[in-house]
Design an enzyme around this catalytic site. Structure first.
Site, PDB file in Angstrom:
ATOM      1  N   PRO A  25       0.832  -1.208   0.000  1.00  0.00           N
ATOM      2  CA  PRO A  25       0.000   0.000   0.000  1.00  0.00           C
ATOM      3  C   PRO A  25       0.865   1.255   0.000  1.00  0.00           C
ATOM      4  O   PRO A  25       1.838   1.351   0.741  1.00  0.00           O
ATOM      5  CB  PRO A  25      -0.803  -0.129   1.302  1.00  0.00           C
ATOM      6  CG  PRO A  25       0.013  -1.029   2.165  1.00  0.00           C
ATOM      7  CD  PRO A  25       0.713  -1.972   1.249  1.00  0.00           C
ATOM      8  N   GLN A 100      -6.902  -1.662   1.627  1.00  0.00           N
ATOM      9  CA  GLN A 100      -6.364  -1.377   2.954  1.00  0.00           C
ATOM     10  C   GLN A 100      -7.202  -0.294   3.626  1.00  0.00           C
ATOM     11  O   GLN A 100      -7.348   0.813   3.098  1.00  0.00           O
ATOM     12  CB  GLN A 100      -4.913  -0.912   2.899  1.00  0.00           C
ATOM     13  CG  GLN A 100      -4.320  -0.837   4.312  1.00  0.00           C
ATOM     14  CD  GLN A 100      -3.002  -0.086   4.387  1.00  0.00           C
ATOM     15  OE1 GLN A 100      -2.964   1.117   4.158  1.00  0.00           O
ATOM     16  NE2 GLN A 100      -1.940  -0.802   4.705  1.00  0.00           N
ATOM     17  N   HIS A 177      -4.954  -1.550   8.486  1.00  0.00           N
ATOM     18  CA  HIS A 177      -3.667  -0.871   8.650  1.00  0.00           C
ATOM     19  C   HIS A 177      -3.405  -0.669  10.145  1.00  0.00           C
ATOM     20  O   HIS A 177      -3.886   0.263  10.757  1.00  0.00           O
ATOM     21  CB  HIS A 177      -3.699   0.477   7.932  1.00  0.00           C
ATOM     22  CG  HIS A 177      -2.347   1.068   7.693  1.00  0.00           C
ATOM     23  ND1 HIS A 177      -1.193   0.528   8.194  1.00  0.00           N
ATOM     24  CD2 HIS A 177      -1.967   2.183   7.000  1.00  0.00           C
ATOM     25  CE1 HIS A 177      -0.163   1.278   7.821  1.00  0.00           C
ATOM     26  NE2 HIS A 177      -0.601   2.289   7.091  1.00  0.00           N
ATOM     27  N   TYR A 182      -0.674   4.838  12.237  1.00  0.00           N
ATOM     28  CA  TYR A 182      -2.099   5.115  12.129  1.00  0.00           C
ATOM     29  C   TYR A 182      -2.853   4.553  13.339  1.00  0.00           C
ATOM     30  O   TYR A 182      -2.235   4.094  14.293  1.00  0.00           O
ATOM     31  CB  TYR A 182      -2.608   4.625  10.775  1.00  0.00           C
ATOM     32  CG  TYR A 182      -2.036   5.496   9.671  1.00  0.00           C
ATOM     33  CD1 TYR A 182      -2.654   6.694   9.325  1.00  0.00           C
ATOM     34  CD2 TYR A 182      -0.824   5.175   9.050  1.00  0.00           C
ATOM     35  CE1 TYR A 182      -2.102   7.526   8.370  1.00  0.00           C
ATOM     36  CE2 TYR A 182      -0.266   6.011   8.087  1.00  0.00           C
ATOM     37  CZ  TYR A 182      -0.911   7.194   7.762  1.00  0.00           C
ATOM     38  OH  TYR A 182      -0.357   8.033   6.829  1.00  0.00           O
ATOM     39  N   ARG A 230      -1.838  -5.524   8.791  1.00  0.00           N
ATOM     40  CA  ARG A 230      -0.469  -5.030   8.648  1.00  0.00           C
ATOM     41  C   ARG A 230       0.007  -4.442   9.970  1.00  0.00           C
ATOM     42  O   ARG A 230      -0.693  -3.642  10.597  1.00  0.00           O
ATOM     43  CB  ARG A 230      -0.364  -3.975   7.551  1.00  0.00           C
ATOM     44  CG  ARG A 230       1.104  -3.692   7.179  1.00  0.00           C
ATOM     45  CD  ARG A 230       1.246  -2.709   6.051  1.00  0.00           C
ATOM     46  NE  ARG A 230       2.573  -2.848   5.445  1.00  0.00           N
ATOM     47  CZ  ARG A 230       3.199  -1.879   4.803  1.00  0.00           C
ATOM     48  NH1 ARG A 230       2.652  -0.684   4.707  1.00  0.00           N
ATOM     49  NH2 ARG A 230       4.377  -2.088   4.271  1.00  0.00           N
ATOM     50  N   ARG A 271      15.395  -1.619  14.511  1.00  0.00           N
ATOM     51  CA  ARG A 271      15.178  -1.520  15.955  1.00  0.00           C
ATOM     52  C   ARG A 271      14.619  -2.800  16.569  1.00  0.00           C
ATOM     53  O   ARG A 271      14.807  -3.068  17.746  1.00  0.00           O
ATOM     54  CB  ARG A 271      14.229  -0.350  16.258  1.00  0.00           C
ATOM     55  CG  ARG A 271      14.856   1.025  16.061  1.00  0.00           C
ATOM     56  CD  ARG A 271      13.796   2.107  16.267  1.00  0.00           C
ATOM     57  NE  ARG A 271      14.401   3.430  16.348  1.00  0.00           N
ATOM     58  CZ  ARG A 271      14.759   4.151  15.285  1.00  0.00           C
ATOM     59  NH1 ARG A 271      14.582   3.655  14.072  1.00  0.00           N
ATOM     60  NH2 ARG A 271      15.296   5.360  15.441  1.00  0.00           N
TER      61      ARG A 271
END
Length: 384
Positions: A25, A100, A177, A182, A230, A271
């Site tokens: 996306p 998405q 998402h 988000y 996701r 990370r």
């Protein structure tokens, strides 16, 4: 033992894919002012139908979740009709496409939202970056309103309604998402969820509660086999902070793995080694994205992820953006098109539907494998 590659077909419970390459996306700002996808959106996705699976740009489930001007929605009858043109075009070209759903949460601005109101989020924590507003400008971010319990329930319901609209629009499925800053990610992350209630920081169970509720509600509405999720554990994009992502995401996957979702779409980063740690905890299909916040994913990097078993499929963003026939280019060893950064967030066909396929270049008399720097100069519009 069979050695799988990016170009090997893949059979999953949700369908047969001709290759293991997923179009990731990518926000492109090609919606009308009311959130209906422009007609060229159908051209754009149909051009890329050779992907094993297409996942659309983030689509807001309701105006309450709109994060930017000209980002498309899936709330109204006009939205559904607009996306039906897209799915029909992709299916006619032999492709498969998931929508998405992307609720902006704290992302958004009164000047970029149809309702003209301030966004709402888990906590009143402002985003650190300028935001896109109408007419192509940018503005200082606004402090979001804190979501009430009613707001949270409404957000769950909005995702369910949009997922049903996606099915009505002909999408093969829906991806939620939960990544890249988000709304779902805002509930999961340390610095954007400062709540002290049942959705807050008091426990891991509280922190994952919203994500679990949204996934379960949408799965109940459209079927778990049509639903993907996701996630981007530890992704610092847009000022997100997760000091120790492992316990949170392990708990989340433990809650969701048994539901029979279509797939988990997981981004890796320096990370936190999400693929290495979470792959053993996911029994279903896993899509890997290894280019987030870094260099574009190469063919070699994608092959390595498939070969070592960290994922079943690999998503490509910028490569599919510039190169509509990406699987073919990988198969024949041809270079990719150059990136047109100037038109990334404009609203026309430039830098959107005018990236040529290799066949289009051949028709212009270009060599079979042009140098990368030559490709943009040879482009011709393929928009109808």
């Amino acid at each position: 033992m069979t050695q799988h590659t990016l170009l090997t077909p893949y059979s999953a419970p949700f369908g047969h894919l001709p290759n293991r390459m997923v179009m990731a996306p990518m926000t492109r700002f090609r919606g009308e002012e009311d959130g209906t996808p422009q007609p060229i959106v159908a051209d754009y996705y149909a051009q890329r139908a050779s992907a094993g699976l297409i996942v659309t740009e983030g689509i807001w489930p309701s105006s309450r979740g709109q994060s930017g001007w000209r980002i498309p929605g899936l709330e109204t009858a006009a939205h559904v009709a607009g996306w039906r043109r897209v799915t029909d075009a992709v299916h006619a070209a032999g492709g498969r496409i998931y929508a998405q759903l992307m609720h902006g949460g704290r992302h958004g601005h009164p000047l970029s939202r149809i309702d003209g109101d301030a966004p709402a989020a888990p906590s009143a924590v402002v985003s650190p970056e300028l935001v896109h507003v109408r007419d192509g400008g940018k503005a200082e971010p606004v402090t979001p309103r804190v979501m009430t319990l009613d707001d949270i329930r409404t957000a769950v319901d909005d995702h369910v309604a949009a997922a049903r609209n996606a099915v009505a629009a002909g999408f093969d499925g829906v991806e939620l998402h939960g990544a890249n800053s988000y709304l779902i990610h805002q509930f999961l992350a340390d610095n954007t969820n400062l709540r002290d209630d049942a959705y807050g920081r008091g426990s891991i169970e509280n922190r994952i509660r919203f994500a679990v509720e949204v996934v379960r509600a949408v799965a109940d509405a459209i079927g778990a086999g049509r639903l993907g999720l996701r996630l981007s554990p530890g992704n610092p994009q847009f000022g997100m902070a997760e000091a120790d992502p492992g316990p949170v995401y392990r708990a989340l996957l433990d809650e969701l793995d048994g539901l029979g979702l279509a797939y988990l779409h997981l981004t890796d980063n320096d990370r936190y080694p999400a693929l290495a740690e979470l792959r053993p905890r996911w029994s279903g299909t896993l899509i890997a994205n290894v280019g987030e916040n870094g260099d574009p994913t190469t063919q070699e990097a994608g092959e390595a992820v498939i070969a070592d078993g960290r994922a079943d499929l690999v998503s490509y963003g910028r490569a599919f953006l510039t190169t509509p026939d990406l699987p073919h280019r990988f198969a024949v060893g041809a270079p990719l098109n150059d990136f047109d950064a100037a038109h990334l967030y404009t609203s026309g066909p430039e830098g959107y539907t005018d990236y040529p396929s290799l066949d289009a270049l051949d028709a212009l008399g270009a060599p079979d494998a042009p140098e990368a720097g030559e490709v943009r100069a040879l482009q011709t519009s393929t928009s109808t």
